[in-house]
Design a protein around this motif. Sequence first.
Motif, PDB file in Angstrom:
ATOM      1  N   ARG A 196      53.781  26.937  38.428  1.00 34.39           N
ATOM      2  CA  ARG A 196      55.070  27.772  39.755  1.00 34.39           C
ATOM      3  C   ARG A 196      55.511  28.515  39.326  1.00 34.39           C
ATOM      4  NH1 ARG A 196      54.952  22.324  41.720  1.00 34.39           N
ATOM      5  NH2 ARG A 196      55.619  20.803  40.014  1.00 34.39           N
ATOM      6  N   GLY A 197      54.994  29.507  40.653  1.00 33.57           N
ATOM      7  CA  GLY A 197      55.461  30.655  40.450  1.00 33.57           C
ATOM      8  C   GLY A 197      55.218  31.528  41.377  1.00 33.57           C
ATOM      9  N   HIS A 198      54.195  31.357  42.120  1.00 32.61           N
ATOM     10  CA  HIS A 198      53.334  31.879  43.883  1.00 32.61           C
ATOM     11  C   HIS A 198      54.748  31.288  44.926  1.00 32.61           C
ATOM     12  CE1 HIS A 198      49.975  33.713  42.376  1.00 32.61           C
ATOM     13  NE2 HIS A 198      49.576  32.726  41.708  1.00 32.61           N
ATOM     14  N   SER A 199      54.941  31.861  45.899  1.00 29.71           N
ATOM     15  CA  SER A 199      55.762  31.444  46.884  1.00 29.71           C
ATOM     16  C   SER A 199      54.736  30.953  47.338  1.00 29.71           C
ATOM     17  CB  SER A 199      56.863  32.278  47.210  1.00 29.71           C
ATOM     18  OG  SER A 199      55.946  33.564  47.574  1.00 29.71           O
ATOM     19  N   GLU A 200      53.581  31.265  48.188  1.00 30.78           N
ATOM     20  CA  GLU A 200      52.530  30.545  49.283  1.00 30.78           C
ATOM     21  C   GLU A 200      51.422  30.425  48.355  1.00 30.78           C
ATOM     22  OE1 GLU A 200      52.524  33.158  52.491  1.00 30.78           O
ATOM     23  OE2 GLU A 200      53.955  34.387  52.019  1.00 30.78           O
ATOM     24  N   THR A 201      49.810  30.501  49.452  1.00 33.66           N
ATOM     25  CA  THR A 201      48.794  29.448  48.515  1.00 33.66           C
ATOM     26  C   THR A 201      48.198  30.680  48.112  1.00 33.66           C
ATOM     27  OG1 THR A 201      48.433  28.349  51.083  1.00 33.66           O
ATOM     28  CG2 THR A 201      46.464  29.673  49.995  1.00 33.66           C
ATOM     29  N   VAL A 202      47.624  29.735  47.293  1.00 31.21           N
ATOM     30  CA  VAL A 202      47.095  30.609  46.260  1.00 31.21           C
ATOM     31  C   VAL A 202      45.894  30.585  46.823  1.00 31.21           C
ATOM     32  CG1 VAL A 202      46.157  30.523  42.974  1.00 31.21           C
ATOM     33  CG2 VAL A 202      48.429  29.608  43.627  1.00 31.21           C
ATOM     34  N   ASN A 203      44.761  32.034  46.425  1.00 32.82           N
ATOM     35  CA  ASN A 203      43.844  31.972  47.122  1.00 32.82           C
ATOM     36  C   ASN A 203      42.483  32.429  45.939  1.00 32.82           C
ATOM     37  OD1 ASN A 203      44.568  32.235  49.713  1.00 32.82           O
ATOM     38  ND2 ASN A 203      45.488  34.581  49.174  1.00 32.82           N
ATOM     39  N   SER A 204      43.489  32.760  44.383  1.00 32.80           N
ATOM     40  CA  SER A 204      41.751  33.157  43.493  1.00 32.80           C
ATOM     41  C   SER A 204      42.708  32.482  42.148  1.00 32.80           C
ATOM     42  CB  SER A 204      41.351  33.731  43.914  1.00 32.80           C
ATOM     43  OG  SER A 204      40.643  34.721  42.999  1.00 32.80           O
ATOM     44  N   VAL A 206      46.831  38.840  49.074  1.00 30.69           N
ATOM     45  CA  VAL A 206      45.642  38.758  48.107  1.00 30.69           C
ATOM     46  C   VAL A 206      44.785  37.893  47.728  1.00 30.69           C
ATOM     47  CG1 VAL A 206      44.837  39.709  45.972  1.00 30.69           C
ATOM     48  CG2 VAL A 206      47.891  40.051  46.339  1.00 30.69           C
ATOM     49  N   LEU A 207      43.390  38.209  48.463  1.00 30.96           N
ATOM     50  CA  LEU A 207      42.442  36.957  48.392  1.00 30.96           C
ATOM     51  C   LEU A 207      41.738  36.707  47.161  1.00 30.96           C
ATOM     52  CD1 LEU A 207      40.626  38.235  52.087  1.00 30.96           C
ATOM     53  CD2 LEU A 207      43.093  36.360  51.623  1.00 30.96           C
ATOM     54  N   SER A 208      41.446  37.564  47.259  1.00 31.53           N
ATOM     55  CA  SER A 208      40.267  37.770  45.507  1.00 31.53           C
ATOM     56  C   SER A 208      40.774  38.903  44.436  1.00 31.53           C
ATOM     57  CB  SER A 208      39.333  37.857  46.223  1.00 31.53           C
ATOM     58  OG  SER A 208      38.196  37.537  44.802  1.00 31.53           O
ATOM     59  N   VAL A 209      40.915  37.963  43.097  1.00 33.29           N
ATOM     60  CA  VAL A 209      40.993  38.506  41.783  1.00 33.29           C
ATOM     61  C   VAL A 209      39.060  38.197  41.098  1.00 33.29           C
ATOM     62  CG1 VAL A 209      42.992  38.592  41.233  1.00 33.29           C
ATOM     63  CG2 VAL A 209      42.196  36.826  40.869  1.00 33.29           C
ATOM     64  N   SER A 210      39.044  39.381  40.415  1.00 33.63           N
ATOM     65  CA  SER A 210      37.530  38.890  39.473  1.00 33.63           C
ATOM     66  C   SER A 210      38.034  40.283  38.010  1.00 33.63           C
ATOM     67  CB  SER A 210      36.590  39.559  39.819  1.00 33.63           C
ATOM     68  OG  SER A 210      35.696  39.716  38.901  1.00 33.63           O
ATOM     69  N   LEU A 211      37.646  38.989  37.016  1.00 31.79           N
ATOM     70  CA  LEU A 211      38.535  40.276  35.483  1.00 31.79           C
ATOM     71  C   LEU A 211      36.831  40.928  34.900  1.00 31.79           C
ATOM     72  CD1 LEU A 211      40.015  37.666  33.466  1.00 31.79           C
ATOM     73  CD2 LEU A 211      40.799  40.142  34.145  1.00 31.79           C
ATOM     74  N   SER A 212      36.924  41.561  34.461  1.00 35.01           N
ATOM     75  CA  SER A 212      36.322  42.584  33.800  1.00 35.01           C
ATOM     76  C   SER A 212      34.935  42.221  32.506  1.00 35.01           C
ATOM     77  CB  SER A 212      36.702  44.152  33.216  1.00 35.01           C
ATOM     78  OG  SER A 212      37.095  43.832  32.229  1.00 35.01           O
ATOM     79  N   SER A 213      34.254  42.173  31.845  1.00 25.46           N
ATOM     80  CA  SER A 213      33.586  40.816  31.132  1.00 25.46           C
ATOM     81  C   SER A 213      34.501  40.867  29.668  1.00 25.46           C
ATOM     82  CB  SER A 213      32.333  41.624  30.708  1.00 25.46           C
ATOM     83  OG  SER A 213      31.734  43.370  30.233  1.00 25.46           O
ATOM     84  N   ASP A 214      35.419  42.698  29.457  1.00 24.69           N
ATOM     85  CA  ASP A 214      36.524  42.014  28.618  1.00 24.69           C
ATOM     86  C   ASP A 214      37.194  41.799  28.522  1.00 24.69           C
ATOM     87  OD1 ASP A 214      37.100  44.120  29.883  1.00 24.69           O
ATOM     88  OD2 ASP A 214      37.198  45.857  27.704  1.00 24.69           O
ATOM     89  N   SER A 215      37.948  41.319  29.716  1.00 25.93           N
ATOM     90  CA  SER A 215      38.960  41.051  30.338  1.00 25.93           C
ATOM     91  C   SER A 215      40.317  42.402  30.085  1.00 25.93           C
ATOM     92  CB  SER A 215      39.759  39.881  29.988  1.00 25.93           C
ATOM     93  OG  SER A 215      38.465  38.256  30.073  1.00 25.93           O
ATOM     94  N   GLN A 216      39.878  43.377  30.001  1.00 22.93           N
ATOM     95  CA  GLN A 216      40.969  43.987  29.975  1.00 22.93           C
ATOM     96  C   GLN A 216      41.157  44.836  31.487  1.00 22.93           C
ATOM     97  OE1 GLN A 216      40.250  47.024  27.293  1.00 22.93           O
ATOM     98  NE2 GLN A 216      41.862  48.576  28.387  1.00 22.93           N
TER      99      GLN A 216
END
Length: 378
Positions: A293-301, A341-351
């Motif tokens: 728990r931590g987001h105050s609204e809908t989690v999109n991604s 914020v609609l979307s998040v994506s990580l680089s292959s090394d997750s940095q």
Amino acid sequence: GCHMIQGHSVQLLTQAGMVNSFSNVFTQISQQKEKLIQRGNYLNEQIGKLVSFQLAQLEDFQKRADRLSANISKTIYDQAFKELSKLEQSQSKDLDQLEDLLLQLNSLVLSSGSGGKIVTWKGGKKFKTIEGHEKAVRSIAVSNSKQFIVSGSEDRTVRVWNLNTWQQSLVLKGHTDKVNSVVISSGNDFVVSGSNDKTIRVWNLNAGVQTQVLEGHTGPVNAVAISRGGNFIASGSRDKTIKVWNGQQTQNLEGHNESVTCLAISNSDSFLVSGSCDKTVRIWTGQQNKVLRGHSETVNSVVISSNEQFIVSAGDDKTIKAWRVATGQRILTLNGHSEKVLSVSLSSDSQYLVSSSTYRDYSVRIWNLKTAKEVSTL
């Protein structure tokens, strides 16, 4: 005659005196010799003592020199280590900046828009715009080979685009409503899509045909995910459930109180992460789930790091949050977007992390997770 005897006697007496004299001399010589020998022995003894003392002194000096040398070495080492640490820190900063710069120069960032277009950026500048969909693109997936991308749209189609020619190579038709989510298998051979028509469809990319239709949800399918091994598929729906499909076998994961909006499966296929309109992120291991728990609204991604140590989530509350998988604790919150914020994506090394927003913000941002700073806004 008398004189002669006297003289002889005198002579004899003189010889006897000489003998006595010689005897005295020999005695004296012997005594002197004895004294000399004693003196010599005494000197030898003294020299021996002196040599021993000198050797002891030398040994002591050597030990002191070694101690001193060790102390000097330690001091020099400590100093050198401090200097090296300072240098490493400054180099590490420079390296971070250099990596950030290289990332901006070399990475290809894709985002979908409302006009049916897919926009790509390279070197921080708009690179190519891919057109073909008739309505808004709701989801994009990039193949592991980086040779093609797949998109799902409100025009009900799933399309495959060749990244070498930037041309459309396949149009996959079958859904009867908006396509909300698309994912590509790790072997790059099939695609899974989820739609408002409540179905999940599996497409064979080599043949360009639909191979499976998975039915069971009672509401629109908002999210789909494929296990790395390709042996199971997960789907999240507005009906508040997550279904795990293994062929036609299904397992229901229930826990969310509202619509399930997003899903991710870990690289080792050992756990699943979901986000929902109920504002929670959940980590599922089998039927068990840990609630974050931590987001105050809908989690999109939601997205999981390649080493499975942390999760990143984004929501309508305009924030991006990172969580530790083992404990469920929040590690950091990234603020920067002025809208959902609609979307998040990580680089292959997750940095590095890429995030996209909507409405008036309408930006794509790149973040360095090691420094927790924004690197670029596109």
